[in-house]
Design a protein around this motif. Sequence first.
Motif, PDB file in Angstrom:
ATOM      1  N   TYR A   1      16.865  22.348   0.235  1.00 38.57           N
ATOM      2  CA  TYR A   1      18.026  21.842  -0.504  1.00 38.57           C
ATOM      3  C   TYR A   1      17.572  21.077  -1.749  1.00 38.57           C
ATOM      4  O   TYR A   1      18.240  21.095  -2.771  1.00 38.57           O
ATOM      5  CB  TYR A   1      18.848  20.933   0.406  1.00 38.57           C
ATOM      6  N   GLN A   2      16.450  20.434  -1.634  1.00 39.00           N
ATOM      7  CA  GLN A   2      15.920  19.671  -2.754  1.00 39.00           C
ATOM      8  C   GLN A   2      15.176  20.568  -3.723  1.00 39.00           C
ATOM      9  O   GLN A   2      14.774  20.134  -4.789  1.00 39.00           O
ATOM     10  CB  GLN A   2      14.973  18.600  -2.245  1.00 39.00           C
TER      11      GLN A   2
ATOM     12  N   THR B   1      19.798  18.783  11.502  1.00 37.11           N
ATOM     13  CA  THR B   1      19.243  19.661  10.471  1.00 37.11           C
ATOM     14  C   THR B   1      17.734  19.684  10.598  1.00 37.11           C
ATOM     15  O   THR B   1      17.163  18.925  11.376  1.00 37.11           O
ATOM     16  CB  THR B   1      19.650  19.174   9.066  1.00 37.11           C
TER      17      THR B   1
ATOM     18  N   ALA C   1      26.153  22.199  -0.562  1.00 40.77           N
ATOM     19  CA  ALA C   1      25.940  22.826  -1.863  1.00 40.77           C
ATOM     20  C   ALA C   1      27.264  23.137  -2.528  1.00 40.77           C
ATOM     21  O   ALA C   1      28.217  23.552  -1.887  1.00 40.77           O
ATOM     22  CB  ALA C   1      25.138  24.105  -1.670  1.00 40.77           C
TER      23      ALA C   1
ATOM     24  N   VAL D   1      20.359  12.678   1.713  1.00 39.35           N
ATOM     25  CA  VAL D   1      20.815  13.885   2.400  1.00 39.35           C
ATOM     26  C   VAL D   1      20.926  13.638   3.897  1.00 39.35           C
ATOM     27  O   VAL D   1      21.902  14.013   4.530  1.00 39.35           O
ATOM     28  CB  VAL D   1      19.841  15.059   2.153  1.00 39.35           C
TER      29      VAL D   1
ATOM     30  N   ASN E   1      23.274  22.902   7.611  1.00 40.25           N
ATOM     31  CA  ASN E   1      22.478  23.245   6.439  1.00 40.25           C
ATOM     32  C   ASN E   1      23.074  22.643   5.171  1.00 40.25           C
ATOM     33  O   ASN E   1      24.139  23.052   4.734  1.00 40.25           O
ATOM     34  CB  ASN E   1      22.411  24.766   6.313  1.00 40.25           C
ATOM     35  N   PRO E   2      22.418  21.657   4.573  1.00 43.56           N
ATOM     36  CA  PRO E   2      22.902  20.999   3.360  1.00 43.56           C
ATOM     37  C   PRO E   2      23.083  21.986   2.216  1.00 43.56           C
ATOM     38  O   PRO E   2      23.999  21.836   1.402  1.00 43.56           O
ATOM     39  CB  PRO E   2      21.806  19.971   3.048  1.00 43.56           C
ATOM     40  N   SER E   3      22.241  22.990   2.153  1.00 42.22           N
ATOM     41  CA  SER E   3      22.341  23.976   1.075  1.00 42.22           C
ATOM     42  C   SER E   3      23.621  24.794   1.185  1.00 42.22           C
ATOM     43  O   SER E   3      24.086  25.370   0.218  1.00 42.22           O
ATOM     44  CB  SER E   3      21.136  24.916   1.136  1.00 42.22           C
ATOM     45  N   THR E   4      24.188  24.817   2.396  1.00 40.99           N
ATOM     46  CA  THR E   4      25.424  25.584   2.617  1.00 40.99           C
ATOM     47  C   THR E   4      26.633  24.679   2.730  1.00 40.99           C
ATOM     48  O   THR E   4      27.667  24.924   2.122  1.00 40.99           O
ATOM     49  CB  THR E   4      25.295  26.389   3.923  1.00 40.99           C
TER      50      THR E   4
END
Length: 110
Positions: free
Chosen positions: A31-32, A23, A109, A13, A103-106
């Motif tokens: 995210y994990q 980040t 993702a 990531v 943001n990796p989740s955004t």
Amino acid sequence: MDRANFYDEVYQVVRLIPKGRVTSYGAIAEYQGTKGSSRMVGYAMGACGGIQPPVPAHRVVNRVGLLSGKFHFGGGTMEQLLASEGIKVKDNQVQNFRELFWNPSTELAL
DNA sequence: TACTTGACAAAAG
DNA sequence: CCTTTTGCCAAGT
């Protein structure tokens, strides 16, 4: 996902962080799926030395954009790398962090 | 198997 | 606004 290598997941990531962006440990942890393991993310960074390809740990800061691990990276190196990517650092803190935040989740993702 | 540690985060005083 | 406390999880000893 296979979290047999929790560290490796983190490294992947971190490597995906776009240049000129930063980040937070918590963001990666979230995210994990292990928000509580935000400390583990930083812990993993501590073991990022000597791995290939290199992990841009300098793009990972704490939730307020503070270079919490600059001393572990090599005091000064972290700021230098960030500055090279156009990231302004003042008093061990990333300026405009909120805009530079990735943001990796955004962003990652699906 | 149990205890300690940690580049964090969020809440409470 | 600053200091202290609690939660969280994985890795090392």
